[in-house]
Design a protein around this motif. Structure first.
Motif, PDB file in Angstrom:
ATOM      1  N   VAL A  76       0.789  -1.363  -0.077  1.00 29.06           N
ATOM      2  CA  VAL A  76       0.235   0.148   0.111  1.00 29.06           C
ATOM      3  C   VAL A  76       0.942   1.270  -0.009  1.00 29.06           C
ATOM      4  CG1 VAL A  76      -1.744   1.401   1.368  1.00 29.06           C
ATOM      5  CG2 VAL A  76      -2.134  -1.087   1.061  1.00 29.06           C
ATOM      6  N   GLY A  77       2.052   1.152   0.461  1.00 30.68           N
ATOM      7  CA  GLY A  77       2.849   2.239   0.533  1.00 30.68           C
ATOM      8  C   GLY A  77       3.392   2.725  -0.557  1.00 30.68           C
ATOM      9  N   ALA A  78       3.164   2.014  -1.765  1.00 27.39           N
ATOM     10  CA  ALA A  78       3.306   2.469  -3.170  1.00 27.39           C
ATOM     11  C   ALA A  78       2.321   3.561  -3.666  1.00 27.39           C
ATOM     12  CB  ALA A  78       3.509   1.525  -4.303  1.00 27.39           C
ATOM     13  N   THR A  79       1.359   3.703  -2.943  1.00 28.61           N
ATOM     14  CA  THR A  79       0.080   4.512  -3.581  1.00 28.61           C
ATOM     15  C   THR A  79       0.398   5.668  -4.185  1.00 28.61           C
ATOM     16  OG1 THR A  79      -1.350   3.155  -2.330  1.00 28.61           O
ATOM     17  CG2 THR A  79      -2.064   5.288  -3.238  1.00 28.61           C
ATOM     18  N   PRO A  80       1.123   6.674  -3.241  1.00 31.46           N
ATOM     19  CA  PRO A  80       1.548   8.089  -3.516  1.00 31.46           C
ATOM     20  C   PRO A  80       2.385   8.167  -4.863  1.00 31.46           C
ATOM     21  CG  PRO A  80       1.977   7.718  -1.336  1.00 31.46           C
ATOM     22  CD  PRO A  80       1.774   6.420  -1.895  1.00 31.46           C
ATOM     23  N   TRP A  81       3.176   7.156  -5.154  1.00 33.76           N
ATOM     24  CA  TRP A  81       3.727   6.915  -6.394  1.00 33.76           C
ATOM     25  C   TRP A  81       3.099   6.937  -7.504  1.00 33.76           C
ATOM     26  CZ3 TRP A  81       8.013   2.437  -7.523  1.00 33.76           C
ATOM     27  CH2 TRP A  81       8.599   2.886  -8.852  1.00 33.76           C
ATOM     28  N   ALA A  82       1.860   6.233  -7.466  1.00 29.94           N
ATOM     29  CA  ALA A  82       0.996   6.095  -8.693  1.00 29.94           C
ATOM     30  C   ALA A  82       0.466   7.336  -8.683  1.00 29.94           C
ATOM     31  CB  ALA A  82      -0.050   5.024  -8.347  1.00 29.94           C
ATOM     32  N   ILE A  83      -0.258   8.170  -7.753  1.00 32.56           N
ATOM     33  CA  ILE A  83      -0.930   9.499  -7.824  1.00 32.56           C
ATOM     34  C   ILE A  83       0.133  10.271  -8.429  1.00 32.56           C
ATOM     35  CG2 ILE A  83      -1.990  11.230  -6.264  1.00 32.56           C
ATOM     36  CD1 ILE A  83      -2.628   9.058  -4.167  1.00 32.56           C
ATOM     37  N   PHE A  84       1.187  10.325  -8.134  1.00 27.75           N
ATOM     38  CA  PHE A  84       2.165  11.206  -8.821  1.00 27.75           C
ATOM     39  C   PHE A  84       2.112  11.158 -10.184  1.00 27.75           C
ATOM     40  CE2 PHE A  84       6.487  11.643 -10.948  1.00 27.75           C
ATOM     41  CZ  PHE A  84       6.411  12.883 -11.265  1.00 27.75           C
ATOM     42  N   HIS A  85       1.978  10.043 -10.996  1.00 29.72           N
ATOM     43  CA  HIS A  85       2.018   9.769 -12.292  1.00 29.72           C
ATOM     44  C   HIS A  85       0.793  10.211 -13.101  1.00 29.72           C
ATOM     45  CE1 HIS A  85       5.966   8.010 -12.937  1.00 29.72           C
ATOM     46  NE2 HIS A  85       5.639   7.333 -11.872  1.00 29.72           N
ATOM     47  N   TYR A  86      -0.424   9.956 -12.152  1.00 31.60           N
ATOM     48  CA  TYR A  86      -1.765  10.493 -12.713  1.00 31.60           C
ATOM     49  C   TYR A  86      -1.627  12.047 -12.813  1.00 31.60           C
ATOM     50  CZ  TYR A  86      -4.224   5.975 -12.990  1.00 31.60           C
ATOM     51  OH  TYR A  86      -4.630   4.897 -13.203  1.00 31.60           O
ATOM     52  N   TRP A  87      -1.026  12.600 -11.721  1.00 36.98           N
ATOM     53  CA  TRP A  87      -1.185  14.036 -11.743  1.00 36.98           C
ATOM     54  C   TRP A  87      -0.104  14.523 -12.910  1.00 36.98           C
ATOM     55  CZ3 TRP A  87       3.585  16.821 -10.949  1.00 36.98           C
ATOM     56  CH2 TRP A  87       3.329  18.289 -10.997  1.00 36.98           C
ATOM     57  N   ARG A  88       1.078  14.039 -13.049  1.00 35.46           N
ATOM     58  CA  ARG A  88       1.889  14.506 -14.108  1.00 35.46           C
ATOM     59  C   ARG A  88       1.292  14.232 -15.538  1.00 35.46           C
ATOM     60  NH1 ARG A  88       5.269  18.371 -15.272  1.00 35.46           N
ATOM     61  NH2 ARG A  88       6.623  17.741 -16.834  1.00 35.46           N
ATOM     62  N   ALA A  89       0.613  13.265 -15.840  1.00 36.18           N
ATOM     63  CA  ALA A  89      -0.046  12.818 -17.120  1.00 36.18           C
ATOM     64  C   ALA A  89      -1.039  13.913 -17.376  1.00 36.18           C
ATOM     65  CB  ALA A  89      -0.680  11.515 -17.257  1.00 36.18           C
ATOM     66  N   GLY A  90      -1.971  14.543 -16.419  1.00 29.06           N
ATOM     67  CA  GLY A  90      -2.762  15.552 -16.466  1.00 29.06           C
ATOM     68  C   GLY A  90      -2.020  16.840 -16.922  1.00 29.06           C
ATOM     69  N   VAL A  91      -0.968  17.016 -16.326  1.00 30.36           N
ATOM     70  CA  VAL A  91      -0.248  18.330 -16.512  1.00 30.36           C
ATOM     71  C   VAL A  91       0.012  18.382 -18.042  1.00 30.36           C
ATOM     72  CG1 VAL A  91       1.868  19.436 -16.382  1.00 30.36           C
ATOM     73  CG2 VAL A  91       0.648  18.713 -14.221  1.00 30.36           C
ATOM     74  N   ILE A  92       0.671  17.134 -18.662  1.00 37.29           N
ATOM     75  CA  ILE A  92       1.045  16.996 -20.041  1.00 37.29           C
ATOM     76  C   ILE A  92      -0.035  17.476 -20.748  1.00 37.29           C
ATOM     77  CG2 ILE A  92       2.228  15.532 -21.684  1.00 37.29           C
ATOM     78  CD1 ILE A  92       3.961  14.379 -19.393  1.00 37.29           C
ATOM     79  N   LEU A  93      -1.177  16.560 -20.774  1.00 40.26           N
ATOM     80  CA  LEU A  93      -2.330  16.574 -21.386  1.00 40.26           C
ATOM     81  C   LEU A  93      -2.872  18.072 -21.432  1.00 40.26           C
ATOM     82  CD1 LEU A  93      -4.058  13.196 -20.635  1.00 40.26           C
ATOM     83  CD2 LEU A  93      -2.877  13.978 -22.752  1.00 40.26           C
ATOM     84  N   LYS A  94      -3.055  18.748 -20.498  1.00 38.61           N
ATOM     85  CA  LYS A  94      -3.305  20.117 -20.124  1.00 38.61           C
ATOM     86  C   LYS A  94      -2.604  20.848 -21.001  1.00 38.61           C
ATOM     87  CE  LYS A  94      -5.790  23.556 -18.409  1.00 38.61           C
ATOM     88  NZ  LYS A  94      -5.062  24.600 -18.749  1.00 38.61           N
ATOM     89  N   ARG A  95      -1.097  20.794 -21.017  1.00 34.63           N
ATOM     90  CA  ARG A  95      -0.415  21.712 -21.791  1.00 34.63           C
ATOM     91  C   ARG A  95      -0.670  21.512 -23.468  1.00 34.63           C
ATOM     92  NH1 ARG A  95       5.424  20.308 -19.134  1.00 34.63           N
ATOM     93  NH2 ARG A  95       5.026  21.936 -17.011  1.00 34.63           N
ATOM     94  N   ARG A  96      -0.924  20.231 -23.925  1.00 39.44           N
ATOM     95  CA  ARG A  96      -1.189  20.037 -25.324  1.00 39.44           C
ATOM     96  C   ARG A  96      -2.579  20.540 -25.675  1.00 39.44           C
ATOM     97  NH1 ARG A  96       0.026  13.420 -25.654  1.00 39.44           N
ATOM     98  NH2 ARG A  96       2.094  13.456 -25.101  1.00 39.44           N
ATOM     99  N   GLN A  97      -3.518  20.520 -24.806  1.00 39.60           N
ATOM    100  CA  GLN A  97      -4.592  21.380 -24.985  1.00 39.60           C
ATOM    101  C   GLN A  97      -4.563  22.552 -24.980  1.00 39.60           C
ATOM    102  OE1 GLN A  97      -8.106  20.017 -22.225  1.00 39.60           O
ATOM    103  NE2 GLN A  97      -8.474  22.415 -21.859  1.00 39.60           N
ATOM    104  N   ASP A  98      -3.822  23.242 -24.416  1.00 35.06           N
ATOM    105  CA  ASP A  98      -3.689  24.708 -24.212  1.00 35.06           C
ATOM    106  C   ASP A  98      -2.732  25.210 -25.624  1.00 35.06           C
ATOM    107  OD1 ASP A  98      -4.717  24.884 -21.798  1.00 35.06           O
ATOM    108  OD2 ASP A  98      -2.786  25.123 -20.794  1.00 35.06           O
ATOM    109  N   LEU A  99      -1.919  24.322 -25.985  1.00 33.89           N
ATOM    110  CA  LEU A  99      -1.305  24.681 -27.136  1.00 33.89           C
ATOM    111  C   LEU A  99      -2.201  24.713 -28.675  1.00 33.89           C
ATOM    112  CD1 LEU A  99       2.031  22.750 -26.912  1.00 33.89           C
ATOM    113  CD2 LEU A  99       1.817  25.043 -26.933  1.00 33.89           C
ATOM    114  N   VAL A 100      -2.980  23.531 -28.352  1.00 32.87           N
ATOM    115  CA  VAL A 100      -3.984  23.560 -29.609  1.00 32.87           C
ATOM    116  C   VAL A 100      -4.888  24.758 -29.626  1.00 32.87           C
ATOM    117  CG1 VAL A 100      -5.958  22.036 -30.301  1.00 32.87           C
ATOM    118  CG2 VAL A 100      -3.968  21.128 -29.596  1.00 32.87           C
ATOM    119  N   ALA A 101      -5.304  24.986 -28.382  1.00 33.35           N
ATOM    120  CA  ALA A 101      -6.330  26.068 -28.070  1.00 33.35           C
ATOM    121  C   ALA A 101      -5.762  27.418 -28.834  1.00 33.35           C
ATOM    122  CB  ALA A 101      -6.604  26.233 -26.653  1.00 33.35           C
ATOM    123  N   GLN A 102      -4.516  27.688 -28.601  1.00 34.27           N
ATOM    124  CA  GLN A 102      -3.497  28.953 -28.948  1.00 34.27           C
ATOM    125  C   GLN A 102      -3.406  28.953 -30.531  1.00 34.27           C
ATOM    126  OE1 GLN A 102      -0.226  28.841 -26.642  1.00 34.27           O
ATOM    127  NE2 GLN A 102      -1.338  29.075 -24.646  1.00 34.27           N
ATOM    128  N   GLY A 103      -3.821  27.808 -31.208  1.00 24.10           N
ATOM    129  CA  GLY A 103      -3.670  27.673 -32.855  1.00 24.10           C
ATOM    130  C   GLY A 103      -2.432  27.116 -32.819  1.00 24.10           C
TER     131      GLY A 103
END
Length: 436
Positions: A409-436
């Motif tokens: 169970v102690g590995a759970t925060p590690w998994a949470i970090f990767h979900y957060w990081r994936a969201g950051v990357i996808l958000k950046r891509r979305q912002d780039l598309v929105a900017q044209g």
């Protein structure tokens, strides 16, 4: 049902019209897959006593022995599925693993049981990748997370009902009868799948990407493309770590309840398993719907962040479940954990299918499952069995399993970090598309 020979426009209409039935049958296949895969969890203590096995051996049967063949064959099967009839692959695979599950009940020693479990792994390799590919072709991106969440109910329902049915049958007729009874119905379902599941046109629900549909990159390019895609890389790492914890706790959870909290096999089957089935289903369906809503409201990145937040909410209850000595508190903690913890599969696989090239969807699913199962399923139950045996001299047989599970169970925060990081990357891509 086959649509071969039908006019393309009519075939597409029929595929969409019958996609609910197709999704239901594929979910049933996944239900049987997980039930047959996890049936040993409720039978661990009975099999150990009958065949005189150790925790390490039981961990291997539930983890590494199954996972190596299941995951290793997933890649060639997915490659075949990306250019062949996916429905037929699923039906044949289901019949094979169901037969091998039933044969587990005839094993007289560790090596016979090991051989049968390897057979289950070989059969199940042909299930999920082609199923993911079919679902992605039948459902557009705005409905895909919900569809994948429904399909992913096979995990919680298969595990829950497998524990309920297998536990009750084992308590009445013994573990051998239970495992044979669980395996045989899958052969009947295989026939139904062959007759009624629709094989859709590839890219049916992705008209804007139709030009991509004819491409068939090499197998190695699928690995490199996934690795180069930072969002996909973090999603795979996140779901792998989450699965490692999940497989470890799911497989050994019934034994923990029996050893540390005094539950009987029947009590686990009739009290704990229904909680897993009901609340896991609610969590999975609700999580998929919320994920689709979040993606529509804020963008696809919100799905990854949503999963991370839900894992944060579940963590305190998971810790409480494995640290309390009060059975009632353990059951309450387990219930709350199930509410938050089981909504990750649908959104994660939906995001990955959305990132994958059309002709590589089954391959991307297979690569993800390869990593998930080699690390999560292969190492999860196996490592817990090894740790439990190692902890015996320090904390005793009754508590060694508890401490091994706390380590996982102690590995759970590690998994949470990767979900957060994936969201950051996808958000950046979305912002780039929105900017044209």
């Amino acid at each position: 049902m086959t649509l071969a020979g039908t006019h393309p426009e009519i075939a597409d209409t029929l595929a969409i019209k019958r996609r609910t039935m197709t999704l239901a049958l594929l979910t049933m296949v996944y239900f049987f897959s997980y039930m047959d895969r996890q049936i040993l969890s409720i039978l661990v203590e009975l099999i150990k006593a009958d065949l005189k096995l150790s925790d390490t051996q039981m961990g291997m049967l539930g983890g590494l022995a199954f996972a190596v063949f299941y995951a290793g064959l997933g890649i060639p099967v997915a490659r075949f599925a990306d250019k062949s009839n996916r429905r037929n692959i699923i039906a044949v695979s289901l019949a094979l693993w169901s037969l091998m599950t039933a044969l587990c009940g005839l094993a007289q020693n560790f090596f016979q049981l090991l051989a049968a479990r390897i057979g289950v792994g070989v059969g199940e390799a042909g299930s999920s990748p082609p199923s993911h590919s079919i679902i992605a072709d039948l459902y557009p991106v705005e409905k895909r997370a919900s569809a994948m969440a429904i399909y992913s109910l096979g995990v919680v329902l298969g595990g829950g009902f497998g524990t309920m049915i297998g536990g009750w049958l084992a308590s009445q007729y013994g573990w051998r009868f239970a495992i044979i009874a669980i395996g045989i119905p899958g052969i009947i379902l295989a026939i139904i799948v062959r007759l009624f599941v629709v094989e859709p046109r590839r890219g049916l629900s992705d008209a804007s990407r139709a030009a991509d549909a004819g491409e068939m990159p090499r197998v190695w390019s699928a690995f490199t493309d996934m690795w180069r895609d930072a969002a996909a890389r973090h999603l795979v790492l996140a779901v792998t770590l989450t699965s490692l914890i999940g497989y470890a706790t799911t497989y050994w959870g019934p034994s923990y309840l029996q050893r540390s909290l005094g539950f009987t096999v029947g009590q686990v089957a009739l009290i704990v398993a229904p909680i897993a089935a009901v609340l896991g289903t609610v969590s999975g369906v609700a999580g998929g719907r919320v994920a689709d809503w979040a993606a529509k409201r804020w963008g696809i990145h919100a799905q990854s962040w949503m999963v991370g937040l839900l894992k944060c909410a579940a963590l305190p209850f998971t810790i409480l479940f494995f640290t309390t000595d009060v059975p009632a508190v353990a059951i309450g903690a387990y219930a709350f954990n199930m509410v938050f913890a089981n909504s990750y599969l649908g959104p994660t696989f939906a995001m990955l299918q959305g990132l994958a090239p059309l002709r590589m969807r089954a391959m991307w699913a297979a690569i993800t499952l390869l990593v998930i199962n080699l690390v999560g399923l292969g190492l999860g139950p196996t490592s817990i069995g090894i740790l439990s045996d190692l902890f015996v001299p320090y904390v005793g047989k009754a508590e060694s399993l508890r401490w091994a599970l706390i380590v996982a169970v102690g590995a759970t925060p590690w998994a949470i970090f990767h979900y957060w990081r994936a969201g950051v990357i996808l958000k950046r891509r979305q912002d780039l598309v929105a900017q044209g």
